[in-house]
Design a protein around this motif. Structure first.
Motif, PDB file in Angstrom:
ATOM      1  N   VAL A 201       3.630   6.452  -2.216  1.00  0.00           N
ATOM      2  CA  VAL A 201       4.837   7.098  -2.740  1.00  0.00           C
ATOM      3  C   VAL A 201       4.585   7.630  -4.148  1.00  0.00           C
ATOM      4  O   VAL A 201       4.954   8.767  -4.480  1.00  0.00           O
ATOM      5  N   GLU A 202       3.937   6.827  -4.970  1.00  0.00           N
ATOM      6  CA  GLU A 202       3.649   7.262  -6.342  1.00  0.00           C
ATOM      7  C   GLU A 202       2.712   8.463  -6.362  1.00  0.00           C
ATOM      8  O   GLU A 202       2.858   9.374  -7.194  1.00  0.00           O
ATOM      9  N   ARG A 203       1.756   8.483  -5.446  1.00  0.00           N
ATOM     10  CA  ARG A 203       0.796   9.584  -5.364  1.00  0.00           C
ATOM     11  C   ARG A 203       1.406  10.834  -4.745  1.00  0.00           C
ATOM     12  O   ARG A 203       0.989  11.953  -5.025  1.00  0.00           O
ATOM     13  N   GLY A 204       2.362  10.616  -3.834  1.00  0.00           N
ATOM     14  CA  GLY A 204       3.003  11.732  -3.149  1.00  0.00           C
ATOM     15  C   GLY A 204       2.360  12.099  -1.832  1.00  0.00           C
ATOM     16  O   GLY A 204       2.630  13.184  -1.284  1.00  0.00           O
ATOM     17  N   SER A 205       1.565  11.190  -1.253  1.00  0.00           N
ATOM     18  CA  SER A 205       0.945  11.465   0.043  1.00  0.00           C
ATOM     19  C   SER A 205       0.461  10.169   0.674  1.00  0.00           C
ATOM     20  O   SER A 205       0.127   9.207  -0.026  1.00  0.00           O
ATOM     21  N   GLY A 206       0.400  10.165   1.996  1.00  0.00           N
ATOM     22  CA  GLY A 206      -0.116   9.019   2.723  1.00  0.00           C
ATOM     23  C   GLY A 206       0.412   8.990   4.141  1.00  0.00           C
ATOM     24  O   GLY A 206       1.437   9.613   4.449  1.00  0.00           O
ATOM     25  N   LYS A 207      -0.298   8.300   4.997  1.00  0.00           N
ATOM     26  CA  LYS A 207       0.085   8.157   6.405  1.00  0.00           C
ATOM     27  C   LYS A 207       0.070   6.676   6.766  1.00  0.00           C
ATOM     28  O   LYS A 207      -0.929   5.985   6.544  1.00  0.00           O
ATOM     29  N   ILE A 208       1.176   6.213   7.317  1.00  0.00           N
ATOM     30  CA  ILE A 208       1.257   4.854   7.838  1.00  0.00           C
ATOM     31  C   ILE A 208       1.590   4.936   9.324  1.00  0.00           C
ATOM     32  O   ILE A 208       2.561   5.603   9.712  1.00  0.00           O
TER      33      ILE A 208
ATOM     34  N   LEU B  97       0.828  -1.207   0.000  1.00  0.00           N
ATOM     35  CA  LEU B  97       0.000   0.000   0.000  1.00  0.00           C
ATOM     36  C   LEU B  97       0.863   1.258   0.000  1.00  0.00           C
ATOM     37  O   LEU B  97       0.466   2.284  -0.571  1.00  0.00           O
ATOM     38  N   GLY B  98       2.037   1.176   0.622  1.00  0.00           N
ATOM     39  CA  GLY B  98       2.936   2.327   0.634  1.00  0.00           C
ATOM     40  C   GLY B  98       3.477   2.667  -0.740  1.00  0.00           C
ATOM     41  O   GLY B  98       3.754   3.836  -1.044  1.00  0.00           O
ATOM     42  N   ARG B  99       3.620   1.672  -1.594  1.00  0.00           N
ATOM     43  CA  ARG B  99       4.110   1.923  -2.953  1.00  0.00           C
ATOM     44  C   ARG B  99       3.201   2.921  -3.670  1.00  0.00           C
ATOM     45  O   ARG B  99       3.670   3.860  -4.321  1.00  0.00           O
ATOM     46  N   GLY B 100       1.894   2.720  -3.535  1.00  0.00           N
ATOM     47  CA  GLY B 100       0.956   3.643  -4.152  1.00  0.00           C
ATOM     48  C   GLY B 100       0.990   5.018  -3.519  1.00  0.00           C
ATOM     49  O   GLY B 100       0.819   6.039  -4.205  1.00  0.00           O
TER      50      GLY B 100
ATOM     51  N   TRP C 289      10.735   7.173   2.465  1.00  0.00           N
ATOM     52  CA  TRP C 289       9.474   7.687   1.925  1.00  0.00           C
ATOM     53  C   TRP C 289       9.129   9.105   2.364  1.00  0.00           C
ATOM     54  O   TRP C 289       8.221   9.714   1.790  1.00  0.00           O
ATOM     55  N   ALA C 290       9.833   9.657   3.349  1.00  0.00           N
ATOM     56  CA  ALA C 290       9.501  11.007   3.821  1.00  0.00           C
ATOM     57  C   ALA C 290       9.579  12.021   2.692  1.00  0.00           C
ATOM     58  O   ALA C 290       8.723  12.915   2.577  1.00  0.00           O
ATOM     59  N   ALA C 291      10.589  11.923   1.855  1.00  0.00           N
ATOM     60  CA  ALA C 291      10.762  12.882   0.762  1.00  0.00           C
ATOM     61  C   ALA C 291       9.660  12.770  -0.289  1.00  0.00           C
ATOM     62  O   ALA C 291       9.519  13.668  -1.138  1.00  0.00           O
TER      63      ALA C 291
END
Length: 250
Positions: free
Chosen positions: A130-137, A125-128, A173-175
């Motif tokens: 990163v591609e989108r440029g936003s998310g919280k895990i 799920l993190g791969r998507g 992934w922070a960047a």
């Protein structure tokens, strides 16, 4: 919370305890929730509560001791909903026995549910995100991310691993606009700790050491998790946040 997470939130371990409390708090903040548990029946109550708040709730069943099940779960989520906005990994198990007698089967089950499957879900799920440029895990770590515990070698190893995984993913992934953090609960009054709570001597020893003077409730942990999943935590990366009533500072 003005910056509460909205969109779609995936919560594992959503049927009870900390996971359920987090799922409900996320729904109150405006998120629709995909709740993962070990049975549909176990998810029925939280489904009713969240739908009663006017938010959508989709129950998904998965055996997270099975790596194939975790991979298949990620596929089901992305096929139906795309990449979620929030992933909270609260599913966890424990097996207690002295280290010299600790069965490999118990070790494998605990590592599978508590560390391997969380990595698989975060990766997929993190791969998507990163591609989108936003998310919280948000991972659920433990006091045993910092301490060794007694008679729980698999659990301690898994939660130590979660702390390091949190930092490793945050570094990469922070960047890309993805926040990866963890909450490390102290002693919480949940089903997992029933045996300790029922032992009057051990319960008293633990309670006396907690500066706050009480065990946590699941809602105590949920507040921290929802904060880390919110826009208020946009500049927080790779943190393992103790929510322990002051235990580690004692």
């Amino acid at each position: 919370m003005s910056a509460a997470p909205g969109g779609i939130a995936v919560v594992t371990g959503a049927s009870r305890g900390i996971g359920r409390a987090i799922a409900v708090r996320l729904a109150r903040g405006g998120a629709d929730v995909i709740g993962v548990g070990s049975s549909i029946e176990g998810l029925a109550d939280v489904a009713s509560e969240i739908r009663g708040l006017g938010r959508a709730f989709e129950p998904l069943v998965a055996d997270l001791a099975d790596p194939d099940a975790a991979l298949e779960l990620a596929g089901r989520i992305t096929d139906a909903h795309g990449t979620p906005d929030v992933l909270v990994q609260a599913a966890g198990i424990n097996r207690r026995s002295p280290a010299a007698e600790h069965a490999i089967a118990d070790w494998d089950d605990v590592i599978g549910v508590n560390l391997r499957s969380p990595f698989i879900l975060a990766r997929e799920l993190g791969r998507g995100m990163v591609e989108r440029g936003s998310g919280k895990i948000v991972f659920i770590a433990s006091l045993l991310s910092f301490q060794g515990g007694l008679t729980v070698p698999g659990y301690a190893a898994s939660k130590g691993g979660i702390a390091q995984l949190t930092k490793a993913l945050a570094n990469e992934w922070a960047a890309h606009g993805v926040n990866v953090n963890a909450v490390a609960p102290g002693y919480v009054a949940t089903d997992m700790n029933v045996a300790i709570q029922a032992d009057p001597v051990r319960h008293r020893q633990i309670s006396e050491r907690i500066p706050a003077g009480r065990w946590a409730t699941p809602d105590d942990i949920a507040g921290a998790a929802v904060f880390l999943a919110s826009n208020d935590a946009a500049y927080i990366h790779g943190v393992v946040l103790p929510v322990d009533g002051g235990w580690l500072g004692r």
